[in-house]
Motif scaffolding. Structure first.
Motif, short mmCIF file in Angstrom:
data_model
loop_
_atom_site.label_atom_id
_atom_site.label_comp_id
_atom_site.label_asym_id
_atom_site.label_seq_id
_atom_site.Cartn_x
_atom_site.Cartn_y
_atom_site.Cartn_z
N GLY A 62 0.81 -1.22 0.00
CA GLY A 62 0.00 0.00 0.00
C GLY A 62 0.84 1.27 0.00
N GLN A 83 -5.21 1.07 9.56
CA GLN A 83 -5.75 0.99 10.91
C GLN A 83 -4.71 1.24 12.00
N ARG A 84 -3.43 1.04 11.68
CA ARG A 84 -2.39 1.23 12.69
C ARG A 84 -1.99 2.69 12.80
N CYS A 90 8.01 -6.21 9.58
CA CYS A 90 8.27 -7.64 9.85
C CYS A 90 9.67 -8.01 9.38
N GLY A 153 -2.85 -7.27 3.31
CA GLY A 153 -1.93 -8.30 3.81
C GLY A 153 -2.66 -9.61 4.10
N ALA A 179 3.59 -14.50 15.39
CA ALA A 179 4.53 -13.39 15.14
C ALA A 179 4.90 -13.31 13.66
N ASP A 344 0.36 -9.27 -0.20
CA ASP A 344 0.25 -10.67 0.23
C ASP A 344 -1.16 -11.24 0.11
C1 LIG Z 1 9.32 -12.41 10.58
C2 LIG Z 1 9.17 -11.91 9.17
C3 LIG Z 1 10.28 -11.68 8.40
C4 LIG Z 1 10.15 -11.23 7.10
N1 LIG Z 1 11.27 -10.99 6.38
C5 LIG Z 1 11.17 -10.52 5.14
C6 LIG Z 1 12.35 -10.19 4.40
O1 LIG Z 1 13.47 -10.35 4.88
N2 LIG Z 1 12.21 -9.72 3.15
C7 LIG Z 1 10.99 -9.52 2.59
O2 LIG Z 1 10.95 -9.07 1.43
N3 LIG Z 1 9.85 -9.81 3.26
C8 LIG Z 1 9.90 -10.30 4.51
N4 LIG Z 1 8.75 -10.56 5.23
C9 LIG Z 1 7.42 -10.49 4.57
C10 LIG Z 1 6.78 -9.11 4.55
O3 LIG Z 1 6.67 -8.58 5.84
C11 LIG Z 1 5.39 -9.19 3.94
O4 LIG Z 1 5.41 -9.95 2.78
C12 LIG Z 1 4.86 -7.80 3.62
O5 LIG Z 1 4.62 -7.13 4.84
C13 LIG Z 1 3.60 -7.85 2.78
O6 LIG Z 1 3.15 -6.56 2.52
P1 LIG Z 1 1.60 -6.21 2.38
O7 LIG Z 1 1.54 -4.76 2.11
O8 LIG Z 1 0.92 -7.14 1.48
O9 LIG Z 1 1.01 -6.54 3.85
P2 LIG Z 1 1.33 -5.81 5.22
O10 LIG Z 1 2.70 -5.29 5.23
O11 LIG Z 1 0.92 -6.76 6.29
O12 LIG Z 1 0.35 -4.58 5.26
C14 LIG Z 1 -1.03 -4.72 5.35
C15 LIG Z 1 -1.57 -3.51 6.10
O13 LIG Z 1 -2.98 -3.45 5.95
C16 LIG Z 1 -3.54 -3.01 7.16
N5 LIG Z 1 -4.95 -3.42 7.16
C17 LIG Z 1 -5.44 -4.68 7.09
N6 LIG Z 1 -6.78 -4.65 7.10
C18 LIG Z 1 -7.15 -3.35 7.18
C19 LIG Z 1 -8.41 -2.70 7.24
N7 LIG Z 1 -9.55 -3.37 7.20
N8 LIG Z 1 -8.42 -1.35 7.34
C20 LIG Z 1 -7.26 -0.64 7.38
N9 LIG Z 1 -6.03 -1.22 7.34
C21 LIG Z 1 -5.98 -2.56 7.23
C22 LIG Z 1 -2.68 -3.67 8.21
O14 LIG Z 1 -2.77 -3.00 9.45
C23 LIG Z 1 -1.29 -3.58 7.60
O15 LIG Z 1 -0.60 -2.43 8.00
C24 LIG Z 1 8.86 -11.00 6.55
C25 LIG Z 1 7.74 -11.22 7.33
C26 LIG Z 1 7.88 -11.67 8.62
C27 LIG Z 1 6.66 -11.86 9.47
#
Ligand SMILES: Cc1cc2nc3c(=O)[nH]c(=O)nc-3n(C[C@H](O)[C@H](O)[C@H](O)COP(=O)(O)OP(=O)(O)OC[C@H]3O[C@@H](n4cnc5c(N)ncnc54)[C@H](O)[C@@H]3O)c2cc1C
Length: 467
Positions: A62, A83-84, A90, A153, A179, A344
């Motif tokens: 996002g 929401q945060r 992570c 996510g 976690a 994701d």
């Molecule tokens: C321990 C760990 C290690 C990792 N290491 C790596 C790494 O080394 N390299 C790498 O590339 N990736 C790594 N990742 C993976 C990476 O964190 C995720 O793939 C990435 O965060 C995905 O991005 P996203 O935007 O899809 O989801 P997110 O980053 O989870 O963002 C989703 C957002 O949507 C918000 N949201 C959800 N529902 C709502 C709603 N209804 N209203 C408002 N807001 C909402 C959430 O609060 C969140 O902030 C790791 C993950 C973990 C857990």
């Protein structure tokens, strides 16, 4: 017998209450979710000359989307609904668990990202949509949109383990948090590691496509290193629901065997059948495993919002992922025109990783920009870059870097250009670990600072020397 005024009033109140229950039940069951009719007062009204693009989810996808959209369409009115109150990363969090970095390294400022990139951060939870009126419903009022991008996510899919036992699910969430979603879950896990007195510390690798393929193996290595470094008589039991290590197999398996022979027990093919929290026993298809503490990472699915909005489907990888056109990211169905889903929550078998979400968010921004500007946009591949540490004392790493291509025979995406460096021994491993910081800092800068920042491409030691 006549009805007294008091009875009539009581009946009226009861009917009204019943009505309220019925209405809210209807609202809840509707794919439009909860109704919050009021237009968000903290936002200006939408203006015709500024196409409004609302992005839900201030994660890696996002944030990257919002910035890139403003770069491509400066006159767009972009609103990021998250929401945060602050961002927690992570990626790199496994290093925080073992005190290698400070919490500050992981925490970032939404207001800064919005200010420096000329969009608006709106703190609220998205709860529903009125597709006909193009209104996103949130906990802080409704927002009008022209284009809606959803990047919520993941959520956990405990049902595959608990088979509807909500009491067990609730205990797992509270007592053994995975976690893999940032915040309190990480805090709890860190305390568990630091207070561990010895015995078996269980971790799991869930079936299907899960968030960050290498992270459970990296976490096992770093916790084992913590036990080793601090003389704790503990062993990490890593139960993997897959047939073997899902990524960087050579790097992780050599680390398990050579660095942590007495500290890690790795068990593949461990599909979890039953968990007994009283006895602290996990039953898999073939065995029973006792544990003393740990973090249980269940299978994952798209963020629940996708299902609430009626935009989910089951895929070969996971249940309840986004039902989108896999090239344009637009939600399927004529009524869902101009609604896009990325990060994701996507159904494609891409690595669910931050770098993938960051590059994909930008690709989808260029797709939406093209629609706004009446142009065409060709599909671009997201890029997966993942550097994992196999130890922190000293810090040694391994990495993978790849784009994707579509295979029409399998109807799926596959790695197109994988470059891996799984040598953690000697200088190469130390250099790879250093590169983790370069990667993370360039990503944080890209998402939170203004201006152009180049994506990060880690190079193998030999290539670094040539530069
Ligand atoms: C321990 C760990 C290690 C990792 N290491 C790596 C790494 O080394 N390299 C790498 O590339 N990736 C790594 N990742 C993976 C990476 O964190 C995720 O793939 C990435 O965060 C995905 O991005 P996203 O935007 O899809 O989801 P997110 O980053 O989870 O963002 C989703 C957002 O949507 C918000 N949201 C959800 N529902 C709502 C709603 N209804 N209203 C408002 N807001 C909402 C959430 O609060 C969140 O902030 C790791 C993950 C973990 C857990």
């Amino acid at each position: 017998m006549g009805i007294s005024r008091r009875d009539a009033l009581k009946a009226g109140v009861a009917a009204a209450a019943l009505g309220a229950v019925n209405v809210s039940a209807k609202e809840k069951s509707s794919s439009e979710g909860y109704f919050c009719e009021e237009i968000a007062t903290a936002l200006p009204r939408k203006k015709k000359e500024h196409p409004r693009v609302v992005v839900v989810g201030g994660g890696w996808a996002g944030l990257s989307f919002a910035k890139e959209l403003k770069i491509n369409v400066p006159h767009a009115d972009v609103i990021l609904v998250e929401q945060r109150f602050e961002f927690m990363s992570c990626p790199m969090s496994n290093l925080w668990l073992v005190d290698k970095i400070e919490l500050d390294y992981l925490i970032h400022d939404y207001l800064q990202a919005a200010r420096e990139n000329n969009y608006t951060y709106f703190q609220a939870s998205a709860t529903g949509i009125d597709k006909r009126r193009k209104l996103l419903k949130t906990s802080n009022g409704s927002i009008e949109y022209d284009y809606l991008v959803l990047a919520p996510g993941i959520d956990y899919d405990y049902d595959l383990w608990t088979h509807g036992d909500k009491e067990l699910e609730s205990r797992l969430r509270n007592e053994y948090p995975a976690a893999f979603m940032p915040g309190s879950e990480h805090m709890t896990l860190k305390k568990k590691i630091h207070n561990f007195k010895g015995g078996t510390f269980v971790l799991t690798v869930p079936r299907g496509n899960y968030r960050c393929l290498p992270a459970p193996y990296e976490r096992a290595c770093l916790i084992a290193d913590y036990f080793k470094t601090n003389g704790i008589k503990g062993k990490v039991l890593l139960l993997d629901e897959h047939e073997g290590i899902t990524i960087k197999d050579h790097g992780f398996s050599t680390a398990f065997n050579e660095l942590y022979k007495d500290y890690i027990h790795y068990e593949p093919n461990s599909v979890i059948q039953r968990i007994d929290l009283e006895k602290k026993v996990i039953e898999t298809e073939f065995d029973e495993w006792h544990f003393d503490d740990g973090a249980l990472y269940p299978p994952v699915r798209a963020g629940r919002l996708i299902e609430i909005l009626g935009l989910a489907k089951d895929t070969i990888y996971n249940r309840k992922e986004a039902n989108i056109n896999i090239f344009t990211y637009e939600a399927k169905g004529a009524e869902n025109k101009n609604i896009f889903i990325c990060g994701d929550a996507r159904p494609m078998g891409f690595s669910k990783s931050g770098n993938t979400a960051n590059t994909e968010g930008k690709n989808v921004a260029r797709e939406v920009a093209a629609r706004i500007l009446g142009k065409k946009h060709e599909w671009e591949s997201p890029v997966t870059v993942c550097i994992s540490d196999v130890s922190y004392n000293p810090e040694r790493g391994i990495f993978i870097h790849s784009e994707y291509e579509f295979n029409p025979k399998t109807n799926q995406f596959q790695f197109a250009t994988p470059v891996t460096d799984e040598v953690w021994k000697g200088k190469e491993g130390l250099d790879n670990a250093k590169a983790v910081y370069g990667w993370a800092e360039s990503m944080y800068a890209d998402m939170f600072q203004g201006g152009f920042t180049k994506g990060f491409v880690p190079l193998a030691s030999s290539e670094r020397e040539k530069k």
